[in-house]
Scaffold this motif. Structure first.
Motif, PDB file in Angstrom:
ATOM      1  N   GLY A 167       0.814  -1.205   0.000  1.00  0.00           N
ATOM      2  CA  GLY A 167       0.000   0.000   0.000  1.00  0.00           C
ATOM      3  C   GLY A 167       0.849   1.256   0.000  1.00  0.00           C
ATOM      4  N   SER A 195       0.427   6.133   4.900  1.00  0.00           N
ATOM      5  CA  SER A 195       1.256   5.403   5.867  1.00  0.00           C
ATOM      6  C   SER A 195       2.348   4.603   5.168  1.00  0.00           C
ATOM      7  CB  SER A 195       0.384   4.495   6.741  1.00  0.00           C
ATOM      8  OG  SER A 195      -0.282   3.537   5.949  1.00  0.00           O
ATOM      9  N   ASP A 245       1.727  -1.145  -4.711  1.00  0.00           N
ATOM     10  CA  ASP A 245       0.333  -0.670  -4.651  1.00  0.00           C
ATOM     11  C   ASP A 245      -0.414  -1.208  -5.852  1.00  0.00           C
ATOM     12  OD1 ASP A 245      -1.082   1.871  -2.938  1.00  0.00           O
ATOM     13  OD2 ASP A 245      -2.121   1.152  -4.742  1.00  0.00           O
ATOM     14  N   LYS A 246      -1.678  -1.495  -5.650  1.00  0.00           N
ATOM     15  CA  LYS A 246      -2.476  -2.019  -6.765  1.00  0.00           C
ATOM     16  C   LYS A 246      -2.723  -0.933  -7.823  1.00  0.00           C
ATOM     17  CE  LYS A 246      -6.133  -3.242  -4.095  1.00  0.00           C
ATOM     18  NZ  LYS A 246      -7.493  -3.333  -3.521  1.00  0.00           N
ATOM     19  N   ASN A 247      -2.632   0.333  -7.424  1.00  0.00           N
ATOM     20  CA  ASN A 247      -2.814   1.431  -8.395  1.00  0.00           C
ATOM     21  C   ASN A 247      -1.505   1.740  -9.104  1.00  0.00           C
ATOM     22  OD1 ASN A 247      -5.517   1.956  -7.577  1.00  0.00           O
ATOM     23  ND2 ASN A 247      -4.729   3.058  -5.790  1.00  0.00           N
ATOM     24  N   GLY A 253      -8.718  16.504   2.076  1.00  0.00           N
ATOM     25  CA  GLY A 253      -8.959  17.932   2.361  1.00  0.00           C
ATOM     26  C   GLY A 253      -9.498  18.669   1.150  1.00  0.00           C
ATOM     27  N   ASN A 266      -5.380  18.304   4.427  1.00  0.00           N
ATOM     28  CA  ASN A 266      -5.202  18.762   5.812  1.00  0.00           C
ATOM     29  C   ASN A 266      -4.296  17.728   6.485  1.00  0.00           C
ATOM     30  OD1 ASN A 266      -7.520  18.969   8.646  1.00  0.00           O
ATOM     31  ND2 ASN A 266      -5.442  19.733   8.397  1.00  0.00           N
ATOM     32  N   VAL A 293      -1.310  -7.380  -3.977  1.00  0.00           N
ATOM     33  CA  VAL A 293      -0.929  -8.468  -3.073  1.00  0.00           C
ATOM     34  C   VAL A 293      -2.189  -9.266  -2.719  1.00  0.00           C
ATOM     35  CG1 VAL A 293       0.057  -8.986  -0.799  1.00  0.00           C
ATOM     36  CG2 VAL A 293       0.988  -7.100  -2.174  1.00  0.00           C
ATOM     37  N   SER A 334      -8.490   1.247  -1.452  1.00  0.00           N
ATOM     38  CA  SER A 334      -8.659   0.679  -0.102  1.00  0.00           C
ATOM     39  C   SER A 334      -9.935  -0.158  -0.082  1.00  0.00           C
ATOM     40  CB  SER A 334      -8.761   1.765   0.961  1.00  0.00           C
ATOM     41  OG  SER A 334      -8.279   2.986   0.479  1.00  0.00           O
ATOM     42  N   ASP A 370      -8.385  -5.217   2.021  1.00  0.00           N
ATOM     43  CA  ASP A 370      -7.528  -6.412   1.854  1.00  0.00           C
ATOM     44  C   ASP A 370      -6.701  -6.694   3.108  1.00  0.00           C
ATOM     45  OD1 ASP A 370      -8.545  -5.947  -0.600  1.00  0.00           O
ATOM     46  OD2 ASP A 370      -6.656  -5.956  -1.704  1.00  0.00           O
ATOM     47  N   GLU A 380      -4.727   3.369   8.589  1.00  0.00           N
ATOM     48  CA  GLU A 380      -6.162   3.175   8.854  1.00  0.00           C
ATOM     49  C   GLU A 380      -6.568   1.717   9.016  1.00  0.00           C
ATOM     50  OE1 GLU A 380      -8.477   5.871   6.317  1.00  0.00           O
ATOM     51  OE2 GLU A 380     -10.147   4.471   6.541  1.00  0.00           O
ATOM     52  N   LEU A 424      -4.619  11.660   9.153  1.00  0.00           N
ATOM     53  CA  LEU A 424      -3.317  11.592   8.474  1.00  0.00           C
ATOM     54  C   LEU A 424      -2.174  11.576   9.485  1.00  0.00           C
ATOM     55  CD1 LEU A 424      -3.888  13.691   5.223  1.00  0.00           C
ATOM     56  CD2 LEU A 424      -3.316  11.259   5.397  1.00  0.00           C
TER      57      LEU A 424
HETATM   58  C1  LIG Z   1     -12.229  12.221   0.524  1.00  0.00           C
HETATM   59  C2  LIG Z   1     -11.305  12.064   1.714  1.00  0.00           C
HETATM   60  C3  LIG Z   1     -10.738  13.177   2.264  1.00  0.00           C
HETATM   61  C4  LIG Z   1      -9.888  13.034   3.389  1.00  0.00           C
HETATM   62  N1  LIG Z   1      -9.295  14.148   3.891  1.00  0.00           N
HETATM   63  C5  LIG Z   1      -8.480  14.031   4.967  1.00  0.00           C
HETATM   64  C6  LIG Z   1      -7.792  15.176   5.468  1.00  0.00           C
HETATM   65  O1  LIG Z   1      -7.838  16.271   4.890  1.00  0.00           O
HETATM   66  N2  LIG Z   1      -7.031  15.004   6.598  1.00  0.00           N
HETATM   67  C7  LIG Z   1      -6.908  13.794   7.220  1.00  0.00           C
HETATM   68  O2  LIG Z   1      -6.204  13.705   8.236  1.00  0.00           O
HETATM   69  N3  LIG Z   1      -7.489  12.683   6.718  1.00  0.00           N
HETATM   70  C8  LIG Z   1      -8.260  12.787   5.607  1.00  0.00           C
HETATM   71  N4  LIG Z   1      -8.848  11.660   5.089  1.00  0.00           N
HETATM   72  C9  LIG Z   1      -8.532  10.340   5.706  1.00  0.00           C
HETATM   73  C10 LIG Z   1      -7.146   9.881   5.238  1.00  0.00           C
HETATM   74  O3  LIG Z   1      -7.034  10.081   3.853  1.00  0.00           O
HETATM   75  C11 LIG Z   1      -6.900   8.409   5.540  1.00  0.00           C
HETATM   76  O4  LIG Z   1      -7.124   8.162   6.907  1.00  0.00           O
HETATM   77  C12 LIG Z   1      -5.454   8.024   5.175  1.00  0.00           C
HETATM   78  O5  LIG Z   1      -5.256   8.227   3.791  1.00  0.00           O
HETATM   79  C13 LIG Z   1      -5.160   6.585   5.534  1.00  0.00           C
HETATM   80  O6  LIG Z   1      -3.876   6.276   5.048  1.00  0.00           O
HETATM   81  P1  LIG Z   1      -3.441   4.772   4.826  1.00  0.00           P
HETATM   82  O7  LIG Z   1      -2.048   4.827   4.344  1.00  0.00           O
HETATM   83  O8  LIG Z   1      -3.729   3.982   6.025  1.00  0.00           O
HETATM   84  O9  LIG Z   1      -4.429   4.219   3.696  1.00  0.00           O
HETATM   85  P2  LIG Z   1      -4.706   4.700   2.200  1.00  0.00           P
HETATM   86  O10 LIG Z   1      -4.306   6.113   2.017  1.00  0.00           O
HETATM   87  O11 LIG Z   1      -6.133   4.324   1.944  1.00  0.00           O
HETATM   88  O12 LIG Z   1      -3.742   3.800   1.319  1.00  0.00           O
HETATM   89  C14 LIG Z   1      -3.899   2.413   1.204  1.00  0.00           C
HETATM   90  C15 LIG Z   1      -3.238   1.972  -0.093  1.00  0.00           C
HETATM   91  O13 LIG Z   1      -3.134   0.558  -0.095  1.00  0.00           O
HETATM   92  C16 LIG Z   1      -3.338   0.079  -1.410  1.00  0.00           C
HETATM   93  N5  LIG Z   1      -3.769  -1.320  -1.327  1.00  0.00           N
HETATM   94  C17 LIG Z   1      -4.833  -1.815  -0.685  1.00  0.00           C
HETATM   95  N6  LIG Z   1      -4.901  -3.149  -0.821  1.00  0.00           N
HETATM   96  C18 LIG Z   1      -3.815  -3.506  -1.564  1.00  0.00           C
HETATM   97  C19 LIG Z   1      -3.328  -4.750  -2.053  1.00  0.00           C
HETATM   98  N7  LIG Z   1      -3.964  -5.905  -1.817  1.00  0.00           N
HETATM   99  N8  LIG Z   1      -2.188  -4.758  -2.779  1.00  0.00           N
HETATM  100  C20 LIG Z   1      -1.539  -3.607  -3.058  1.00  0.00           C
HETATM  101  N9  LIG Z   1      -1.962  -2.406  -2.636  1.00  0.00           N
HETATM  102  C21 LIG Z   1      -3.085  -2.352  -1.889  1.00  0.00           C
HETATM  103  C22 LIG Z   1      -4.428   1.002  -1.950  1.00  0.00           C
HETATM  104  O14 LIG Z   1      -4.421   1.014  -3.362  1.00  0.00           O
HETATM  105  C23 LIG Z   1      -4.032   2.343  -1.336  1.00  0.00           C
HETATM  106  O15 LIG Z   1      -3.239   3.107  -2.191  1.00  0.00           O
HETATM  107  C24 LIG Z   1      -9.654  11.765   3.956  1.00  0.00           C
HETATM  108  C25 LIG Z   1     -10.234  10.631   3.365  1.00  0.00           C
HETATM  109  C26 LIG Z   1     -11.054  10.772   2.255  1.00  0.00           C
HETATM  110  C27 LIG Z   1     -11.667   9.543   1.633  1.00  0.00           C
END
Ligand SMILES: Cc1cc2nc3c(=O)[nH]c(=O)nc-3n(C[C@H](O)[C@H](O)[C@H](O)COP(=O)(O)OP(=O)(O)OC[C@H]3O[C@@H](n4cnc5c(N)ncnc54)[C@H](O)[C@@H]3O)c2cc1C
Length: 416
Positions: free
Chosen positions: A9, A13, A32-34, A45, A50, A132, A171, A174, A379, A392
């Motif tokens: 991912g 994070s 990443d899958k993307n 934000g 943000n 993955v 997300s 998975d 998350e 974030l």
């Molecule tokens: C519209 C929106 C606005 C937001 N605005 C804010 C903000 O302004 N401030 C704030 O603090 N929070 C904000 N958030 C929340 C914040 O974006 C998330 O809490 C944060 O991005 C979580 O980060 P992460 O790295 O855990 O997961 P993600 O950012 O969701 O990243 C997970 C990644 O894992 C990849 N993945 C998943 N499964 C697999 C797999 N099997 N194989 C390979 N890759 C995989 C996905 O493609 C993805 O890229 C917002 C959320 C949304 C939806």
């Protein structure tokens, strides 16, 4: 050559974890899958990102819906002040706005993701596209990851797959499946920071109306759960807007209890002052129908709804309004009622509440207590916060700690 660490991912994070894992001398694959990194990060934000809240760690913890104390170590090592320093020292100027919310000076979330990806590539993280499908474990330790079309060996793996919200960003839960298959508990999942659905037809009639500076009160089985002042929006399905999203994070017992909300349309006026104001307006418009007297008090669209709530006869003249009707009108203005039937789906939720049980993870390292070499960040963990940059901040702090710890773990097993 096989890497020491595979990070699943490339969201907030995962990108942060990669940068800190290489700082420990580990070789890192970031998958990443993307095709593009940080797909969700780039829309945070409202496209401005943000990225944290300029406050002390204890304030971050008090803005976490569940047990935020799990974050004590991660936040102490990488608090908001250090996160801000990290971005600024790496060439991203920041600004702090209302509510201590921190944004890039450019107001462009892409700048945050691009910077992190640049740092990853500069530090020789192999950033690759790949989905993955599982994590391979032998003798209680991570041995590699399974891809749709093969296997990649590694000594440690960091699961940074995010939650279930906004699944189009990648997300899709998975990480929960990987963790469960390795014996971890996943707590109850539900959408949070999400619009609310109402069975009341008035919401659809008011669709598009935004109310500023109103007070929202949420009742859980008739007990006041929370109240806050701000902006609310009516939609075809119910209510949305900043006030509603924040409140939804506290409404954690759908299915078990009944929820309803009240909107105080005039929070700055107590009932007496409001009555005086209504009497003035009634006098001013005494020879007109009642609705004319209300247009100066509230947005036009709300007037028929208020009249309905106070059972005023149609075409009632302003000078014929009784004390009884005035009382009902004040009640409707101070506590405009809306029943709540549930939340909108994950596709519209900013975060997922629930996740991998934190009791099964070492808070000082983010390593699984069940499987050696397995780390989690972001998350996917059972941690979610209110709005204000807190989610974030969770991703940055846990990502950094998981990256450093996984790097140290690989160093240790090499010297064993
Ligand atoms: C519209 C929106 C606005 C937001 N605005 C804010 C903000 O302004 N401030 C704030 O603090 N929070 C904000 N958030 C929340 C914040 O974006 C998330 O809490 C944060 O991005 C979580 O980060 P992460 O790295 O855990 O997961 P993600 O950012 O969701 O990243 C997970 C990644 O894992 C990849 N993945 C998943 N499964 C697999 C797999 N099997 N194989 C390979 N890759 C995989 C996905 O493609 C993805 O890229 C917002 C959320 C949304 C939806």
């Amino acid at each position: 050559m096989n890497p020491d660490i595979i990070i699943i991912g490339a969201g907030a994070s995962g990108l942060m974890a990669s940068i800190f894992a290489v700082s420990q001398g580990a070789s890192v694959f970031l998958l990443d899958k993307n095709t593009k990194t940080g797909k969700k990060l780039r829309i945070t934000g409202k496209g401005r990102c943000n990225l944290t809240n300029n406050c002390e760690p204890r304030e971050i913890i008090s803005n976490i819906a569940g047990d935020g104390r799990f974050l004590n170590s991660a936040l102490a090592a990488f608090p908001p002040a250090e996160v801000m320093r990290f971005f600024e020292e790496n060439g991203l100027p920041l600004k702090t706005e209302r509510g201590k919310r921190v944004f890039p000076l450019s107001d462009n979330a892409n700048d945050v993701a691009d910077l992190l990806e640049r740092l990853c590539r500069k530090e020789h993280v192999q950033v690759r596209q790949g989905e993955v499908s599982g994590i391979s474990v032998r003798d209680g330790a991570v041995r590699g990851i399974k891809l749709q079309n093969g296997f990649l060996a590694c000594s440690a793996c960091i699961v940074c797959t995010g939650g279930l919200s906004y699944p189009l960003t990648g997300s899709t839960g998975d990480g929960y499946r990987f963790a469960k298959s390795l014996g971890h508990t996943v707590t109850e999942l539900r959408p949070s920071l999400v619009p609310l659905e109402s069975p009341d037809a008035c919401c659809a009639r008011l669709q598009g109306l935004t109310l500023k500076n109103v007070q929202l009160r949420v009742y859980e089985d008739e007990q006041l759960l929370c109240k806050e002042q701000g902006e609310l929006l009516f939609t075809h399905f119910g209510v949305s807007g900043p006030l509603v999203l924040s409140a939804s994070a506290r409404m954690r017992r759908f299915g078990e209890v009944k929820y309803r909300i009240e909107i105080d349309l005039k929070p700055a006026l107590d009932e007496n002052t409001l009555d005086q104001r209504i009497l003035r307006d009634l006098k001013k418009h005494q020879n007109k129908e009642l609705h004319n007297a209300l247009y100066e008090l509230v947005p036009h669209a709300l007037v028929p709804e208020l009249l309905r709530l106070c059972d005023a006869p149609e075409h009632l003249q302003a000078n014929a309004v009784t004390k009884e009707i005035r009382k009902k009108l004040i009640q409707a203005l101070k506590a405009f009622p809306i029943a709540i039937s549930g939340t909108r789906p994950y596709a519209e939720a900013i975060v997922t509440s629930g996740g991998i049980k934190t009791k099964e993870i070492d808070p000082r390292s983010m390593q699984s207590k069940l499987v050696r070499g397995l780390f989690f960040a972001g998350e996917v963990l059972d941690l979610d916060a209110y709005t204000g940059g807190f989610n974030l901040q969770i991703a940055w702090s846990t990502g950094r700690l998981a990256g450093i710890s996984a790097g140290q773990y690989c160093r240790n097993i090499k010297t064993e």
